[in-house]
Design an enzyme around this catalytic site. Structure first.
Site, mmCIF file in Angstrom:
data_model
loop_
_atom_site.group_PDB
_atom_site.id
_atom_site.type_symbol
_atom_site.label_atom_id
_atom_site.label_comp_id
_atom_site.label_asym_id
_atom_site.label_seq_id
_atom_site.Cartn_x
_atom_site.Cartn_y
_atom_site.Cartn_z
ATOM 1 N N LYS A 124 -11.363 10.648 -7.486
ATOM 2 C CA LYS A 124 -9.973 10.873 -7.048
ATOM 3 C C LYS A 124 -9.352 11.789 -8.099
ATOM 4 O O LYS A 124 -8.556 11.375 -8.950
ATOM 5 C CB LYS A 124 -9.212 9.541 -6.921
ATOM 6 C CG LYS A 124 -7.923 9.674 -6.147
ATOM 7 C CD LYS A 124 -7.398 8.325 -5.712
ATOM 8 C CE LYS A 124 -5.952 8.401 -5.263
ATOM 9 N NZ LYS A 124 -5.709 9.275 -4.119
HETATM 10 N N1 PMP Z 1 -8.785 10.129 1.103
HETATM 11 C C1 PMP Z 1 -7.938 10.768 0.292
HETATM 12 C C2 PMP Z 1 -8.103 12.241 0.092
HETATM 13 C C3 PMP Z 1 -6.906 10.067 -0.352
HETATM 14 O O1 PMP Z 1 -6.049 10.703 -1.156
HETATM 15 C C4 PMP Z 1 -6.767 8.684 -0.129
HETATM 16 C C5 PMP Z 1 -5.658 7.931 -0.794
HETATM 17 N N2 PMP Z 1 -6.050 7.486 -2.083
HETATM 18 C C6 PMP Z 1 -7.681 8.052 0.734
HETATM 19 C C7 PMP Z 1 -8.674 8.797 1.328
HETATM 20 C C8 PMP Z 1 -7.596 6.572 0.976
HETATM 21 O O2 PMP Z 1 -7.954 5.883 -0.176
HETATM 22 P P1 PMP Z 1 -7.379 4.443 -0.509
HETATM 23 O O3 PMP Z 1 -7.522 3.633 0.736
HETATM 24 O O4 PMP Z 1 -8.244 3.953 -1.600
HETATM 25 O O5 PMP Z 1 -5.971 4.609 -0.912
#
Ligand code: PMP
Length: 295
Positions: free
Chosen positions: A159
């Site tokens: 991330k």
């Molecule tokens: N894909 C992207 C590109 C994101 O930014 C997010 C948000 N963090 C997600 C998927 C979903 O991830 P999560 O459920 O862990 O928040």
């Protein structure tokens, strides 16, 4: 509606181990993280004073940094304690938390072998990503021009701040056309994810979602798959071609910020949010509530 800029708010931010006044949580312009995108972050929510899957988010933050070849100088337990402190100090029961780690200023070339690693954590109110009134009607998504990159070209499981450059561009283009967000394909033109959320489809009572081996395997995505299977719903993780969207009846996106948000439209394709989406939305709402600890 006027929104207070994020650098002009009240409160405190956890910054390299101490709580500092919100407006003083600043970095120097000559920071490696700013120039070269050597920064990773998290987005997570607290419900009723309890951070949902705080440990999973802390572990992902640490892993995200390792993908970028740096080590955050705090353990998962220390990060979790810092997040709890930030939440408590904020006075908020329901909040969005944003931990961010970045390379500092010791070296300003591409190489950053000696740079110190910083970590900051802020919390603020973030009611619902998309207008709650229209939520069950579903949001409209554009098809993004940019593709999710091949994992051989960038550490796509991290991330990492740099991965959001194409997300911001895609979301701007979508918003300028009146859409809420954009769906991105991968570099092989399979359905991938949205600019900040994962995507699910339903057809004949079966849930289909893209295999998350080439983009962020969201913590909400994993929670939803688990909740769906606990209900006895079949979940198929596989490659999905864009023209298959023609045959799906329901669609929703998932993310810590987006939670479970129904989708009515993606480019030329139409969906009708219905019972299964509603069930999973309700299951997710129940799952994120703090669990009563048995006496
Ligand atoms: N894909 C992207 C590109 C994101 O930014 C997010 C948000 N963090 C997600 C998927 C979903 O991830 P999560 O459920 O862990 O928040």
């Amino acid at each position: 509606m006027s929104v207070i800029p994020f650098d002009e708010r009240e409160g405190t931010i956890w910054f390299d181990g101490v709580l500092v006044p919100w407006r003083e949580a600043k970095i120097h312009v000559l920071s490696h993280g700013l120039h070269y995108g050597s920064a990773v972050f998290e987005g997570e929510r607290a419900y009723g004073g309890h951070i949902f899957k705080s440990h999973e988010h802390a572990m992902r933050l640490l892993r995200s940094a390792e993908f970028l070849d740096f080590t955050i100088p705090y353990s998962a337990a220390e990060i979790e304690a810092a997040k709890d402190l930030v939440l408590k100090t904020s006075g908020l029961a329901d909040a969005y938390l944003r931990p961010v780690a970045w390379r500092g200023s010791e070296m300003m070339g591409v190489s950053a072998q000696n740079n110190t690693i910083h970590l900051a954590i802020a919390a603020w109110e973030w009611p619902s990503y998309f207008d709650p009134e229209t939520k069950m009607k579903g949001i409209r998504l554009d098809m993004a021009d940019y593709r999710r990159p091949d994992p051989r070209t960038i550490p796509s499981a991290s991330k990492a701040a740099g991965l959001y450059m194409i997300c911001t561009i895609s979301k701007h283009r979508a918003e300028n056309k009146g859409y809420a967000d954009a769906l991105m394909l991968d570099w092989e033109d399979n359905v991938a994810e949205c600019t900040g959320a994962n995507v699910f489809f339903i057809k004949d009572g079966v849930i289909h979602t893209p295999l998350a081996d080439r983009f962020l395997n969201g913590i909400t995505r994993q929670t939803i798959i688990d909740l769906a299977r606990r209900r006895g719903f079949e979940v198929v993780e596989r490659r999905i071609r864009p023209d298959e969207m023609e045959g799906f009846s329901e669609c929703f996106i998932t993310g810590s910020a987006a939670e479970v948000t129904p989708v009515s439209e993606i480019g030329p394709y139409r969906f009708t949010p219905a019972a299964m989406t509603k069930t999973l939305m309700d299951d997710y709402t129940a799952e994120v509530q703090p669990k009563a600890v048995a006496a």
